[in-house]
Write a protein that holds these residues in place. Structure first.
Motif, PDB file in Angstrom:
ATOM      1  N   ALA A 261       5.772  20.732  49.723  1.00 44.79           N
ATOM      2  CA  ALA A 261       6.642  20.850  47.709  1.00 44.79           C
ATOM      3  C   ALA A 261       7.699  21.896  47.908  1.00 44.79           C
ATOM      4  N   THR A 262       7.153  23.276  47.980  1.00 47.39           N
ATOM      5  CA  THR A 262       8.173  24.492  47.565  1.00 47.39           C
ATOM      6  C   THR A 262       9.148  24.530  48.966  1.00 47.39           C
ATOM      7  N   ASP A 263       8.680  24.414  50.089  1.00 46.81           N
ATOM      8  CA  ASP A 263       9.954  24.048  50.616  1.00 46.81           C
ATOM      9  C   ASP A 263      11.188  22.921  50.578  1.00 46.81           C
ATOM     10  N   LEU A 264      10.811  21.563  49.703  1.00 36.81           N
ATOM     11  CA  LEU A 264      11.639  20.608  49.068  1.00 36.81           C
ATOM     12  C   LEU A 264      12.392  20.566  48.231  1.00 36.81           C
ATOM     13  N   VAL A 265      11.416  21.594  46.976  1.00 39.88           N
ATOM     14  CA  VAL A 265      12.368  22.228  45.449  1.00 39.88           C
ATOM     15  C   VAL A 265      13.742  23.055  46.250  1.00 39.88           C
ATOM     16  N   LEU A 266      13.214  24.177  47.352  1.00 37.86           N
ATOM     17  CA  LEU A 266      14.590  25.033  47.645  1.00 37.86           C
ATOM     18  C   LEU A 266      15.648  24.409  48.083  1.00 37.86           C
ATOM     19  N   LYS A 267      14.697  23.510  48.809  1.00 41.02           N
ATOM     20  CA  LYS A 267      16.752  22.295  49.460  1.00 41.02           C
ATOM     21  C   LYS A 267      17.301  21.714  47.948  1.00 41.02           C
ATOM     22  N   ILE A 268      16.825  21.274  47.250  1.00 41.41           N
ATOM     23  CA  ILE A 268      16.838  20.687  45.861  1.00 41.41           C
ATOM     24  C   ILE A 268      17.957  21.404  45.529  1.00 41.41           C
ATOM     25  N   THR A 269      17.186  22.454  44.906  1.00 39.53           N
ATOM     26  CA  THR A 269      18.010  23.705  44.876  1.00 39.53           C
ATOM     27  C   THR A 269      19.085  24.116  45.142  1.00 39.53           C
ATOM     28  N   GLN A 270      18.992  24.415  46.430  1.00 41.67           N
ATOM     29  CA  GLN A 270      20.471  24.317  46.880  1.00 41.67           C
ATOM     30  C   GLN A 270      20.966  23.775  46.350  1.00 41.67           C
ATOM     31  N   MET A 271      21.049  22.140  47.224  1.00 42.16           N
ATOM     32  CA  MET A 271      22.240  21.380  47.053  1.00 42.16           C
ATOM     33  C   MET A 271      23.037  21.440  45.739  1.00 42.16           C
ATOM     34  N   LEU A 272      21.926  20.754  44.290  1.00 40.95           N
ATOM     35  CA  LEU A 272      22.485  20.849  43.414  1.00 40.95           C
ATOM     36  C   LEU A 272      23.070  22.660  42.389  1.00 40.95           C
ATOM     37  N   ARG A 273      22.804  23.155  43.209  1.00 41.24           N
ATOM     38  CA  ARG A 273      23.459  24.584  42.435  1.00 41.24           C
ATOM     39  C   ARG A 273      25.033  24.455  43.060  1.00 41.24           C
ATOM     40  N   ALA A 274      25.102  23.554  44.812  1.00 41.38           N
ATOM     41  CA  ALA A 274      25.922  23.417  45.156  1.00 41.38           C
ATOM     42  C   ALA A 274      26.899  22.459  44.833  1.00 41.38           C
ATOM     43  N   LYS A 275      26.380  21.947  44.267  1.00 39.13           N
ATOM     44  CA  LYS A 275      27.331  20.021  43.680  1.00 39.13           C
ATOM     45  C   LYS A 275      27.689  20.973  42.020  1.00 39.13           C
ATOM     46  N   GLY A 276      26.969  21.446  41.110  1.00 37.63           N
ATOM     47  CA  GLY A 276      27.781  22.200  40.141  1.00 37.63           C
ATOM     48  C   GLY A 276      27.217  20.535  38.546  1.00 37.63           C
ATOM     49  N   VAL A 277      25.285  21.064  38.842  1.00 38.21           N
ATOM     50  CA  VAL A 277      25.663  20.780  37.813  1.00 38.21           C
ATOM     51  C   VAL A 277      24.818  21.214  36.082  1.00 38.21           C
ATOM     52  N   VAL A 278      25.157  22.244  35.865  1.00 37.38           N
ATOM     53  CA  VAL A 278      24.946  23.331  34.668  1.00 37.38           C
ATOM     54  C   VAL A 278      25.501  22.577  33.214  1.00 37.38           C
ATOM     55  N   GLY A 279      24.991  22.402  32.609  1.00 43.43           N
ATOM     56  CA  GLY A 279      25.395  22.008  31.030  1.00 43.43           C
ATOM     57  C   GLY A 279      24.573  19.768  31.522  1.00 43.43           C
ATOM     58  N   LYS A 280      24.444  19.362  32.258  1.00 41.14           N
ATOM     59  CA  LYS A 280      24.154  18.159  32.681  1.00 41.14           C
ATOM     60  C   LYS A 280      22.630  17.672  32.893  1.00 41.14           C
ATOM     61  N   PHE A 281      22.668  17.434  32.373  1.00 46.19           N
ATOM     62  CA  PHE A 281      21.226  16.099  33.512  1.00 46.19           C
ATOM     63  C   PHE A 281      20.579  15.606  34.418  1.00 46.19           C
ATOM     64  N   VAL A 282      19.839  15.647  35.354  1.00 46.96           N
ATOM     65  CA  VAL A 282      19.722  15.857  36.786  1.00 46.96           C
ATOM     66  C   VAL A 282      18.315  14.553  36.460  1.00 46.96           C
ATOM     67  N   GLU A 283      18.582  13.825  37.511  1.00 44.78           N
ATOM     68  CA  GLU A 283      17.012  12.344  37.035  1.00 44.78           C
ATOM     69  C   GLU A 283      17.152  11.738  38.921  1.00 44.78           C
ATOM     70  N   PHE A 284      15.429  12.080  39.023  1.00 43.34           N
ATOM     71  CA  PHE A 284      15.993  11.567  40.011  1.00 43.34           C
ATOM     72  C   PHE A 284      15.130  10.268  40.421  1.00 43.34           C
ATOM     73  N   TYR A 285      15.382   9.062  41.285  1.00 40.18           N
ATOM     74  CA  TYR A 285      15.121   7.764  41.715  1.00 40.18           C
ATOM     75  C   TYR A 285      15.451   7.595  42.811  1.00 40.18           C
ATOM     76  N   GLY A 286      14.715   6.630  44.020  1.00 35.74           N
ATOM     77  CA  GLY A 286      14.854   6.245  44.782  1.00 35.74           C
ATOM     78  C   GLY A 286      13.727   5.919  45.321  1.00 35.74           C
ATOM     79  N   SER A 287      13.138   5.135  46.703  1.00 33.58           N
ATOM     80  CA  SER A 287      12.233   5.450  47.094  1.00 33.58           C
ATOM     81  C   SER A 287      11.126   6.020  47.669  1.00 33.58           C
ATOM     82  N   GLY A 288      11.588   7.439  47.733  1.00 36.96           N
ATOM     83  CA  GLY A 288      10.932   8.731  47.610  1.00 36.96           C
ATOM     84  C   GLY A 288       9.687   8.940  47.152  1.00 36.96           C
TER      85      GLY A 288
END
Length: 891
Positions: A261-288
C-alpha cells in the motif's frame, strides 16, 4: 443547538432497529451525480440553514455548479461535528484560549465564555522522542523521559481538561491521533441528543494536524487546519470556504505480489502533485476500491497533504462496515451507518453510477511497482530499481566532482567505517503506515525470514518501531513477529509520532562525530509521510519514505547504494548470497496472519479505558481555577503577548511603506523551514535563550514540545538549518543581512533591530510556500517577527489561512513575475498598497519595488484573501482578535 429553516423540506425520520433518528435527506434534491464528499457538505448546509450564516442561496451555490458548470465565488459556512488535536498543535491553541480567558477577565467580562462549543479530543502523541532503542527497556525508559521533560506541558493540559467543557485528552503512550481516530473515535455517522429527539448526521471534523485526512478512508470528511482556525471553530465560528472542485481518481485493478500500500500511495501522491490539486477535494472511485482494504484506503487518505488536497475521500460501502465491525464498534452504530448511508445516497455499490467530477485522473493499481520517495520531498517517487542511481545523482548535485569517489571515515572505537549513502536511521514510524496491518505484518515477516537466513542489521543503523496504537503490539506478538523484530533491533520505542515529526532522537555519539568529521551525506529510511530538509535529524541530509518491510530491508543492507532488487543483501550461515526476494513475504502469508491473529476483542480491550492513562499521568497535580495560573519561570508554557492592551475596536489598517525583506526564499519552502519541530540547536537564538535560563542542552527537548512558549518559538522561526535565504547565499540556516548596516546575523536578531527602527518586514518566496504540516507557529512566528506580508508565487492552503488568521497579508505574484524576474537581492525596499487591496476578497494589490540605484518598478499582486470572513479576520488583525471582539460585543 441544531436548528434549520428547512427551506428544501428535507427534514425526515430514519428508523433503525426500533430507534428513530431525525436527519436531513439530501436525496430530496436532484443530487444523484453529486460527488459523495459534496453530499456531506450539502447535508451540513441543510442542517444549519438559518438564513444568516447559511442561506437558501448558499445551498444552491453548492448544487448548481454540478448541473450548469458555472461556478460561483460565493462562500459557504461549514460547521464540523467535532475537532481533533495532537499535543504539538493543541498546546499552543489551548494556551491561546487560556490567554483569551485572561483578556476577558481583564476587561470585566466572563472568562467562561471562552470554552469549546464543539466536542474536542486531544491525543498526546507527538512528545515521544527516540532516546533509547534496540533493547527491551526502550519503551519504558522513553516514556519516563517524556513525562519528565514535559511535566509542565502535561500539567497545563490536565488543567485544560478540567477547565474546559467538551474537551477530552488521550494520555501519552496510547497511540497516534489519526489511528486512534480511525480505530475508535470516528463513528462515520454522528448523533446528537436534542430533547427527546436524536439527530443523525455525517461524522465530520477538522484537525490541527494536516494528516487528519486519514479518516477519509472511513467515509468521514475531515481535513487539517491551523490551530488558529481550530480555535475559532471551537468558539462557534463557522469555517468559511468556497465550494471546492472535486477531482475524481479512478482506481482499477489490484495490488500485485511484492507491492505494498505504501508503493501505491507514493504513486498516487506523485500523480496528484503533478496534476495540481491544492485546495481541491480528491474523491476515489472505480472497481479498484473493491480490492482495497480499508487500512489501504486510510494509507492513501493520510497522504492528502502530500498531494496538496483538502482531502482524499472514500465513500461508505461494505468495506467500511466490515472495518467498523473488525475494530469492535458498537453493533447498533454499525447498523445506523449502513442504513443512513443508503438512505442518503451516500452508499457505494459495485454497480453504482459514478458521480460527475470537475476533472478525472486514473490509475491501474496492478501497474504500481515497489518504490521509495526522497531525498527531501514525499512527492519525489523513485522506483526501487532506480534508487541507487538516484542517490548517486543526489550526491553529485551536493558534492560536485568530489562525488566520483565514495567518501569513508573510520568510526572511533568501532571495527567499521561510515560512508556516503549509509543508512543511519531506519524507523517504522508515522500514521501513514502504522494504521495498516498488512505492511506491519510484512515487516515482521521480513525480519523473521532475515533471522532464518542469518542476516542482521548493520551496527551503524538506529532502528525503531513506534506503532500507531497498542493493538499493533498485540497482533505482532500474537503472530510471533515481535520477537523477530526485537532480534533485529526494531524493539518497541513507544506509541506515537516519532521520526516523521523530527523526534528521531540523537544518533550515537561516535556516529555523529564520524558524520561531522567526514561531512558525510548519510541517510534515513522511514515509513512516514514527511521527509523535508532538516526535519528527520540534523545530521541526515537525505531522507527516504518507504514501506515498513523496506525499512527493515535497508536496515539489513545499511546503505542506499545497495540495489535491493538485484544485489544480495547479505549471506546466510553457509556463505550463500541472500536476496530481497528470498525474505519477502507473499500476499497470502500476510492475509493469513491478519485473518487468524487480529480480532475485534483486541480493539475493545485496548480502547476500554483510553482516556484514563497510567499512574504517572493520573498523579500529575492540577488546579481547578477558571483561569490558568501562569508560572513566570516556565520555559514550556508562557502567557502569549497577543492580548496585551486589548482594544475592543480594531486598529485602522495602513499601507505598508518602506518595508525590507527579512528573507528571500525559493520554491517548496515548508512549514518545517519556517518553524522547525525537531531538536533545538544550542548555537541558535532559541538555544541561547534556554541556556540563559539555565536549561542544559540535554533538556532542550524539541521545538514542537515548546510551542507553548512564544519566546522560544519566535526565536526558532526560520531557524531550520537547511533554510536557504537568497539574501545570504553563502550561508545556510536562519541567517539574513540587515539592510541598514550590512551586518549578517540571525533572522530573529535582525527582526529585533528592524523593530527598533520601526521598519516593517516582508518575506519573498517562490512556489508552494508553506507546504507541509498545519503548523500555526509558522504563522505566529511570522507575525511576531514583525512581518506584515508574504509575497510568493503560490501558497499551500493551510498556511495561507494561518497567515490571515494572524493578520499577515498573503500576496501572490502574477504568472511570469517572481523574485528572479524582479532581480531581488535583499537590498531593495517595498511599498504595498494594502488599503485598496482589502476592499473585497481576491482583489489586486500594488507592489512597488525601490532599488538602490533609485529606480522603481510597480507590479500588480493577487491578494490571497479568499472569503469575506477572512477579510474580516484580517481587518481585525487576526482571527483571535475578531472572535474576542465578537464575544465582548455580545456581552
Amino acid at each position: 443547538m441544531i436548528a434549520s429553516l428547512n427551506s428544501f423540506k428535507t427534514k425526515s425520520v430514519l428508523n433503525v432497529s426500533e430507534k428513530s433518528y431525525i436527519y436531513y435527506d439530501v436525496t430530496k434534491l436532484d443530487v444523484k451525480y453529486l460527488p459523495y464528499s459534496l453530499k456531506i457538505l450539502l447535508e451540513n448546509l441543510l442542517r444549519h440553514e438559518d438564513g444568516i450564516n447559511v442561506s437558501y442561496e448558499d445551498i444552491l451555490t453548492l448544487i448548481e455548479p454540478f448541473k450548469t458548470r458555472k461556478y460561483s465565488s460565493r462562500e459557504i459556512a461549514y460547521r464540523p461535528a467535532r475537532i481533533l488535536m495532537q499535543d504539538f498543535t493543541g498546546v499552543p491553541a489551548l494556551v491561546d484560549l487560556a490567554a483569551m480567558r485572561d483578556a476577558m477577565n481583564e476587561i470585566g467580562d466572563d472568562p467562561s465564555k471562552i470554552n469549546p462549543l464543539l466536542p474536542v479530543d486531544l491525543i498526546i502523541d507527538h512528545s515521544l522522542i527516540v532516546d533509547e532503542f534496540g533493547h527491551s527497556d526502550a519503551f519504558n525508559n522513553n516514556i519516563q523521559l517524556e513525562l519528565t521533560r514535559n511535566k509542565e506541558r502535561y500539567k497545563f493540559l490536565k488543567w485544560s481538561q478540567k477547565a474546559f467543557s467538551n474537551f477530552r485528552i488521550v494520555p501519552p503512550g496510547t497511540g497516534i491521533c489519526h489511528q486512534i481516530n480511525l480505530e475508535y473515535l470516528a463513528q462515520t455517522v454522528w448523533t446528537k441528543e436534542e430533547g427527546d429527539k436524536t439527530i443523525a448526521y455525517p461524522d465530520t471534523l477538522i484537525g490541527t494536524d494536516s494528516h487528519t485526512t486519514m479518516v477519509n478512508g472511513l467515509g468521514v470528511l475531515g481535513w487539517g487546519v491551523g490551530g488558529i482556525e481550530a480555535e475559532s471553530s471551537m468558539l462557534g465560528q463557522p469555517i468559511t470556504m468556497l465550494v471546492p472542485e472535486v477531482v475524481g481518481f479512478k482506481l482499477t485493478g489490484a495490488i500485485q505480489e511484492g507491492t505494498t500500500a505504501t508503493d501505491l500511495v507514493l504513486k498516487i501522491t506523485q500523480m496528484l502533485r503533478a496534476k495540481g490539486v491544492v485546495g481541491k477535494f480528491v474523491e476515489f472511485y472505480g472497481s479498484g476500491l473493491n480490492e482495497l482494504p480499508l487500512a489501504d484506503r486510510a494509507t492513501i487518505a493520510n497522504m492528502a497533504p502530500e498531494y496538496g488536497a483538502f482531502c482524499g475521500f472514500f465513500p461508505v460501502d461494505a468495506e467500511t462496515i466490515r472495518y467498523l465491525r473488525f475494530t469492535g464498534r458498537d453493533e447498533s452504530r454499525i447498523e445506523l451507518v449502513e442504513a443512513y448511508a443508503k438512505a442518503q445516497g451516500m452508499w457505494r455499490e459495485n454497480n453504482t453510477d459514478y458521480p460527475k467530477f470537475n476533472d478525472i485522473i486514473e490509475l491501474n493499481i496492478s501497474t504500481v511497482l515497489p518504490s521509495i520517495a526522497g531525498p527531501k520531498r514525499p512527492q519525489d517517487r523513485i522506483l526501487l530499481t532506480e534508487a541507487v542511481e538516484n542517490f548517486k545523482t543526489t550526491l553529485r548535485s551536493t558534492l560536485g566532482n568530489k562525488a566520483n569517489t565514495r567518501r569513508s571515515i573510520k568510526v572511533k572505537n568501532k571495527n567499521y567505517q561510515l560512508n556516503d549513502g549509509d543508512v543511519v536511521i531506519a524507523a517504522i514510524t508515522s500514521c501513514t503506515n502504522t494504521s495498516n496491518p498488512s505492511v506491519l505484518i510484512a515487516a515482521g515477516l521480513v525480519a523473521q525470514k532475515a533471522i532464518e537466513n542469518n542476516l542482521m542489521v548493520k551496527p551503524w543503523v538506529k532502528t525503531s518501531l513506534a506503532p500507531g496504537s497498542q493493538v499493533v503490539s498485540d497482533y505482532l506478538k500474537a503472530a510471533g513477529l515481535q520477537d523477530a523484530l526485537d532480534k533485529l533491533g526494531f524493539n518497541l520505542v513507544g506509541y506515537g509520532c516519532t521520526t516523521c515529526i523530527g523526534n528521531s532522537g540523537p544518533l550515537n555519539e561516535t556516529i555523529r562525530t564520524a558524520v561531522e568529521t567526514g561531512d558525510l551525506t548519510v541517510c534515513a529510511v522511514l515509513s512516514g509521510n514527511r521527509n523535508f530538509e532538516g526535519r528527520i535529524n540534523h545530521y541526515v541530509k537525505a531522507s527516504y519514505l518507504a514501506s515498513p518491510p523496506l525499512v527493515v530491508s535497508y536496515a539489513l543492507t545499511g546503505s542506499l547504494l545497495v540495489d535491493l532488487k538485484h544485489d544480495p543483501i547479505g549471506e546466510d550461515k553457509n556463505g550463500n548470497p541472500v536476496y530481497l526476494r528470498d525474505i519477502w513475504p507473499s500476499n497470502r502469508e500476510i492475509v493469513s496472519i491478519i485473518q487468524s491473529q487480529i480480532s475485534p476483542e483486541m480493539y475493545r480491550l485496548r480502547y476500554k479505558n483510553v482516556f484514563q492513562g497510567d499512574k504517572d499521568w493520573q498523579n500529575i497535580p492540577v488546579s481547578s481555577s477558571l483561569t490558568y495560573e501562569w508560572n513566570a519561570d516556565s520555559t514550556y508554557v508562557k502567557k502569549p503577548p497577543y492580548f496585551i492592551d486589548f482594544q475592543k475596536k480594531p486598529k485602522v489598517i495602513k499601507n505598508i511603506s518602506g518595508a525590507c525583506a527579512l528573507a528571500i526564499l525559493g520554491d517548496s519552502v515548508t512549514t518545517d523551514h519556517i518553524s522547525p519541530a525537531g531538536l533545538i540547536n544550542e548555537d541558535g537564538p532559541s538555544g541561547k535563550f534556554l541556556l540563559a535560563h539555565q536549561i542544559s542542552p540535554i533538556n532542550f527537548n524539541s521545538y514542537g514540545s515548546r510551542r507553548g512558549n512564544h519566546e522560544i518559538m519566535v526565536r526558532g522561526t526560520f531557524a531550520n538549518i537547511r533554510l536557504q535565504n537568497e539574501i545570504t547565499t553563502d550561508l545556510s540556516g536562519g541567517i539574513t543581512k540587515i539592510i541598514t548596516t550590512g551586518e549578517q546575523t540571525s533572522i530573529f536578531d535582525a527582526s529585533v533591530e528592524y523593530g527598533k527602527l520601526n521598519i516593517p518586514l516582508v518575506i519573498i518566496a517562490g512556489k508552494e510556500y508553506g507546504s507541509g504540516s498545519s503548523r500555526d507557529w509558522a504563522a505566529k512566528g511570522t507575525y511576531m517577527l514583525g512581518i506584515k506580508a508574504v509575497i510568493a508565487e503560490s501558497f499551500e492552503r493551510i498556511h495561507r489561512s494561518n497567515l490571515i488568521g494572524m493578520g499577515v497579508l498573503p500576496l501572490q505574484f502574477p504568472e511570469g513575475i517572481n523574485r528572479k524576474s524582479l532581480s531581488l537581492t535583499g537590498n531593495e525596499t517595498f511599498n504595498i498598497d494594502v488599503i485598496s487591496s482589502i476592499i473585497s476578497p481576491r482583489m489586486r494589490a500594488s507592489l512597488t519595488v525601490i532599488y538602490t540605484n533609485g529606480e522603481n518598478r510597480t507590479v500588480d499582486l493577487l491578494c490571497c484573501i479568499d472569503t469575506a470572513n477572512e477579510l474580516k479576520y484580517y481587518r481585525h488583525g487576526g482571527i483571535l482578535y475578531y472572535v474576542l471582539r465578537q464575544l465582548t460585543a455580545n456581552a
